[in-house]
Design a protein around this motif. Structure first.
Motif, PDB file in Angstrom:
ATOM      1  N   UNK A 103      -3.378  -6.707  -1.859  1.00  0.00           N
ATOM      2  CA  UNK A 103      -3.007  -8.053  -1.433  1.00  0.00           C
ATOM      3  C   UNK A 103      -3.755  -9.125  -2.222  1.00  0.00           C
ATOM      4  N   UNK A 104      -4.862  -8.730  -2.867  1.00  0.00           N
ATOM      5  CA  UNK A 104      -5.629  -9.692  -3.664  1.00  0.00           C
ATOM      6  C   UNK A 104      -5.543  -9.419  -5.164  1.00  0.00           C
ATOM      7  N   UNK A 105      -4.647  -8.536  -5.550  1.00  0.00           N
ATOM      8  CA  UNK A 105      -4.460  -8.300  -6.981  1.00  0.00           C
ATOM      9  C   UNK A 105      -4.064  -9.586  -7.689  1.00  0.00           C
ATOM     10  N   UNK A 106      -3.244 -10.396  -7.022  1.00  0.00           N
ATOM     11  CA  UNK A 106      -2.790 -11.657  -7.618  1.00  0.00           C
ATOM     12  C   UNK A 106      -3.979 -12.584  -7.929  1.00  0.00           C
ATOM     13  N   UNK A 107      -5.025 -12.554  -7.055  1.00  0.00           N
ATOM     14  CA  UNK A 107      -6.182 -13.424  -7.253  1.00  0.00           C
ATOM     15  C   UNK A 107      -6.942 -13.035  -8.514  1.00  0.00           C
ATOM     16  N   UNK A 108      -7.076 -11.728  -8.741  1.00  0.00           N
ATOM     17  CA  UNK A 108      -7.726 -11.262  -9.978  1.00  0.00           C
ATOM     18  C   UNK A 108      -6.934 -11.722 -11.193  1.00  0.00           C
ATOM     19  N   UNK A 109      -5.610 -11.602 -11.119  1.00  0.00           N
ATOM     20  CA  UNK A 109      -4.765 -12.062 -12.229  1.00  0.00           C
ATOM     21  C   UNK A 109      -4.910 -13.566 -12.435  1.00  0.00           C
ATOM     22  N   UNK A 110      -4.966 -14.315 -11.329  1.00  0.00           N
ATOM     23  CA  UNK A 110      -5.092 -15.775 -11.432  1.00  0.00           C
ATOM     24  C   UNK A 110      -6.440 -16.172 -12.025  1.00  0.00           C
ATOM     25  N   UNK A 111      -7.504 -15.478 -11.641  1.00  0.00           N
ATOM     26  CA  UNK A 111      -8.840 -15.792 -12.159  1.00  0.00           C
ATOM     27  C   UNK A 111      -8.900 -15.607 -13.667  1.00  0.00           C
ATOM     28  N   UNK A 112      -8.106 -14.668 -14.189  1.00  0.00           N
ATOM     29  CA  UNK A 112      -8.099 -14.441 -15.629  1.00  0.00           C
ATOM     30  C   UNK A 112      -7.256 -15.470 -16.378  1.00  0.00           C
ATOM     31  N   UNK A 113      -6.345 -16.115 -15.677  1.00  0.00           N
ATOM     32  CA  UNK A 113      -5.437 -17.047 -16.370  1.00  0.00           C
ATOM     33  C   UNK A 113      -5.791 -18.515 -16.153  1.00  0.00           C
ATOM     34  N   UNK A 114      -6.562 -18.834 -15.107  1.00  0.00           N
ATOM     35  CA  UNK A 114      -6.843 -20.234 -14.791  1.00  0.00           C
ATOM     36  C   UNK A 114      -7.941 -20.805 -15.688  1.00  0.00           C
ATOM     37  N   UNK A 115      -7.912 -22.120 -15.850  1.00  0.00           N
ATOM     38  CA  UNK A 115      -8.970 -22.828 -16.576  1.00  0.00           C
ATOM     39  C   UNK A 115     -10.087 -23.278 -15.646  1.00  0.00           C
ATOM     40  N   UNK A 116      -9.886 -23.095 -14.350  1.00  0.00           N
ATOM     41  CA  UNK A 116     -10.890 -23.514 -13.379  1.00  0.00           C
ATOM     42  C   UNK A 116     -12.066 -22.531 -13.364  1.00  0.00           C
ATOM     43  N   UNK A 117     -13.239 -23.058 -13.051  1.00  0.00           N
ATOM     44  CA  UNK A 117     -14.428 -22.230 -12.893  1.00  0.00           C
ATOM     45  C   UNK A 117     -14.420 -21.601 -11.503  1.00  0.00           C
ATOM     46  N   UNK A 118     -14.641 -20.293 -11.453  1.00  0.00           N
ATOM     47  CA  UNK A 118     -14.670 -19.563 -10.186  1.00  0.00           C
ATOM     48  C   UNK A 118     -16.022 -18.878 -10.062  1.00  0.00           C
ATOM     49  N   UNK A 119     -16.739 -19.185  -8.972  1.00  0.00           N
ATOM     50  CA  UNK A 119     -18.046 -18.568  -8.758  1.00  0.00           C
ATOM     51  C   UNK A 119     -17.921 -17.058  -8.611  1.00  0.00           C
ATOM     52  N   UNK A 120     -19.039 -16.366  -8.823  1.00  0.00           N
ATOM     53  CA  UNK A 120     -19.059 -14.913  -8.711  1.00  0.00           C
ATOM     54  C   UNK A 120     -18.730 -14.491  -7.277  1.00  0.00           C
ATOM     55  N   UNK A 121     -17.766 -13.578  -7.144  1.00  0.00           N
ATOM     56  CA  UNK A 121     -17.334 -13.082  -5.845  1.00  0.00           C
ATOM     57  C   UNK A 121     -17.638 -11.598  -5.736  1.00  0.00           C
ATOM     58  N   UNK A 122     -17.864 -11.136  -4.503  1.00  0.00           N
ATOM     59  CA  UNK A 122     -18.162  -9.734  -4.271  1.00  0.00           C
ATOM     60  C   UNK A 122     -17.175  -9.159  -3.255  1.00  0.00           C
ATOM     61  N   UNK A 123     -16.779  -7.911  -3.463  1.00  0.00           N
ATOM     62  CA  UNK A 123     -15.835  -7.249  -2.575  1.00  0.00           C
ATOM     63  C   UNK A 123     -16.560  -6.702  -1.351  1.00  0.00           C
ATOM     64  N   UNK A 124     -15.993  -6.963  -0.175  1.00  0.00           N
ATOM     65  CA  UNK A 124     -16.521  -6.380   1.061  1.00  0.00           C
ATOM     66  C   UNK A 124     -15.814  -5.071   1.410  1.00  0.00           C
ATOM     67  N   UNK A 125     -14.706  -4.795   0.776  1.00  0.00           N
ATOM     68  CA  UNK A 125     -13.935  -3.572   0.997  1.00  0.00           C
ATOM     69  C   UNK A 125     -12.840  -3.513  -0.041  1.00  0.00           C
ATOM     70  N   UNK A 126     -12.060  -2.435  -0.062  1.00  0.00           N
ATOM     71  CA  UNK A 126     -12.236  -1.191   0.702  1.00  0.00           C
ATOM     72  C   UNK A 126     -13.484  -0.434   0.249  1.00  0.00           C
ATOM     73  N   UNK A 127     -13.821   0.687   0.889  1.00  0.00           N
ATOM     74  CA  UNK A 127     -15.075   1.380   0.565  1.00  0.00           C
ATOM     75  C   UNK A 127     -15.264   1.670  -0.912  1.00  0.00           C
ATOM     76  N   UNK A 128     -14.179   1.972  -1.636  1.00  0.00           N
ATOM     77  CA  UNK A 128     -14.309   2.304  -3.055  1.00  0.00           C
ATOM     78  C   UNK A 128     -14.711   1.103  -3.899  1.00  0.00           C
ATOM     79  N   UNK A 129     -14.487  -0.105  -3.382  1.00  0.00           N
ATOM     80  CA  UNK A 129     -14.811  -1.320  -4.132  1.00  0.00           C
ATOM     81  C   UNK A 129     -15.942  -2.124  -3.492  1.00  0.00           C
ATOM     82  N   UNK A 130     -16.475  -1.657  -2.389  1.00  0.00           N
ATOM     83  CA  UNK A 130     -17.475  -2.427  -1.655  1.00  0.00           C
ATOM     84  C   UNK A 130     -18.683  -2.738  -2.535  1.00  0.00           C
TER      85      UNK A 130
END
Length: 519
Positions: free
Chosen positions: A148-175
């Protein structure tokens, strides 16, 4: 994407920008105005006892800040009447939902903060149309880095805006992983399902999809009405339609076989003997050309066709006490008995497969363990090679391959069904499936997908999907097929159909559909 801002430094920047904007309004002689539902301070609009963000902000406001506001949702079009907004802050709130059109109509927004709002996900395209964004603060949320958040990763790579460092809370494989380090390929979001396409009015005990000429066809054996029913795909109406039948008695298998552009149908019957029909193209009908020796084939249960060294064969598994599983060979004019196998063992299934580059047959029987035969090119017949140890009461065996490795599915009516792998010298067990009442465990391949479909007389049909990383099948879905006896795959018009025979209910056709979980 720019450098990450951390801790109080980020808030200092926010307050600095907010102050500048508020000063700008003050110099123009304006005072920040708030909707009637809210109480305003110098730089915040505090709204109490209001669930959703109000829509009644002044149209010329350029900054809004909501800290611990008590809002639980941001509805669609909340800021349509404030097109001049340049800074918008939502910090330390607790949102239940944010609509995908929440920030619609903000072409001049430069700074957006959604920090520390207990968000687990964001709707797709929430930032669509916000081309002026230079800074987005999403820190401190509980984002689940799933499809459901794959689009956000794609957007972060294409936008010119600065995005602060984010951390995954789940699922367990990405926590604990940094979302900014993920790429769209990190997400496996394509799945599939079998959706019911058509229900047919008759029961059937076998189903075979085949190609003859340029047409894709399917033939069902109907044991109660005593016929082989043929259906074809209507390319105009995009539907299956009936087009021919072969009348018979107590039919158990209708097996198609194409030899030199001629279509033959081996019709196996419980009573009255079994027969071979040929399609007469000039008369456009099936003509019986041969009877099968009733002394050898007394109670047929399965038919397998194959080709070895350029010659055509079929083998009938006989499940009677007095009959004999027999291989038949095409001689140019008809089929004759080539070799008798496995006499008096009540065979229920025969499977043709290639093991280490050599033709093999595996015979399943209710009276002994599955027996493996290997083709001898010198003798031009099959020699008994071995059996599969500690595997009694196997009703049927079907094979499949994954990345060149050979596997078999073993169906058992009593006990657990099995998946086994060829290790170079023998088959070894790799997986067990509960299968009380099962008479079909059919592997099918669709593109790069591998499935195994386990039918049962006492429960729903279980569909499994092969997991390459785990090297075994994982449960995918359930199908409601009464007393299934066979499954066959039909590919047509870039579509895939699963044909499901039903011995005690209506025969069904399912379509294989691809689903993108990120959309």
């Amino acid at each position: 994407m720019g450098h990450a801002h951390r801790g109080r430094r980020g808030y200092t920047f926010v307050l600095w920008v907010a102050t500048l904007l508020l000063l700008a309004e003050s110099r123009r002689g304006k005072q920040p105005r708030c909707p009637s539902e809210c109480t305003c301070t110098k730089d915040n609009a505090l709204c109490e006892n209001v669930r959703s963000v109000p829509h009644s902000f002044p149209p010329d406001v350029v900054s809004l800040s909501f800290v611990k506001s008590g809002f639980t949702e941001i509805a669609g079009g909340s800021f349509l009447h404030t097109p001049s907004l340049q800074l918008l802050l939502f910090t330390a709130n607790s949102f239940d939902s944010i609509n995908e059109d929440a920030f619609q109509g903000l072409p001049h927004l430069e700074y957006l903060s959604l920090a520390y709002n207990n968000l687990e996900t964001l709707p797709k395209d929430i930032f669509k149309g916000m081309d002026a964004l230079t800074k987005v603060d999403l820190r401190g949320n509980m984002f689940s880095c799933d499809c459901k958040l794959k689009w956000l990763v794609e957007w972060m790579y294409s936008t010119n805006a600065t995005v602060d460092q984010l951390y995954c809370s789940g699922p367990p494989s990405y926590q604990g992983r940094k979302m900014n380090d993920l790429v769209p390929q990190s997400f496996d979001c394509i799945t599939a399902e079998f959706a019911l396409k058509k229900t047919l009015v008759f029961e059937s005990i076998s189903v075979e999809a085949f190609t003859f000429g340029d047409d894709q066809n399917v033939v069902y054996a109907q044991p109660f009405s005593g016929r082989c029913s043929f259906m074809e795909w209507d390319h105009v109406n995009m539907e299956f339609r009936a087009y021919d039948t072969i009348e018979s008695t107590s039919t158990v298998v209708c097996k198609p076989m194409v030899i030199d552009n001629h279509l033959f149908i081996v019709v196996a019957q419980l009573f009255g003997g079994s027969h071979i029909y040929k399609m007469d193209s000039s008369a456009n009908k099936f003509i019986k050309i041969q009877d099968i020796d009733i002394l050898k084939i007394r109670k047929p249960n399965d038919i397998e066709t194959f080709r070895v060294d350029g010659e055509f064969f079929f083998v009938i598994a006989d499940s009677s006490k007095a009959g004999s599983t027999t291989v038949y060979k095409w001689n140019g004019n008809g089929f004759y008995s080539h070799q008798s196998l496995h006499p008096w063992y009540r065979d229920t299934d025969v499977e043709y497969l290639d093991i280490a580059g050599k033709p093999h047959l595996i015979l399943s029987s209710s009276s002994q363990r599955p027996v493996i035969y290997q083709w001898s090119r010198a003798k031009k017949q099959f020699d008994r090679r071995t059996d599969i140890p500690e595997m009694e009461d196997v009703y049927a065996i079907k094979h499949f391959k994954v990345k060149g490795e050979l596997f078999i599915c073993l169906t058992r009516f009593i006990g657990d069904s099995k998946v086994m792998k060829w290790d170079g010298s023998m088959f070894t067990e790799i997986q067990t499936m509960p299968s009380r009442g099962s008479m079909v465990f059919q592997p099918i391949s669709i593109s790069n997908w591998q499935y195994a479909i386990l039918g049962s007389d006492f429960s729903l049909t279980q569909v499994y999907q092969w997991d390459t990383k785990k090297g075994q099948f994982m449960h995918l879905q359930e199908l409601n097929v009464q007393a299934p006896r066979a499954f066959s795959l039909m590919s047509i018009d870039i579509r895939e159909f699963l044909l499901a025979s039903s011995f005690k209910g209506k025969t069904q056709i399912y379509e294989h559909l691809m689903i993108d979980l990120s959309s």
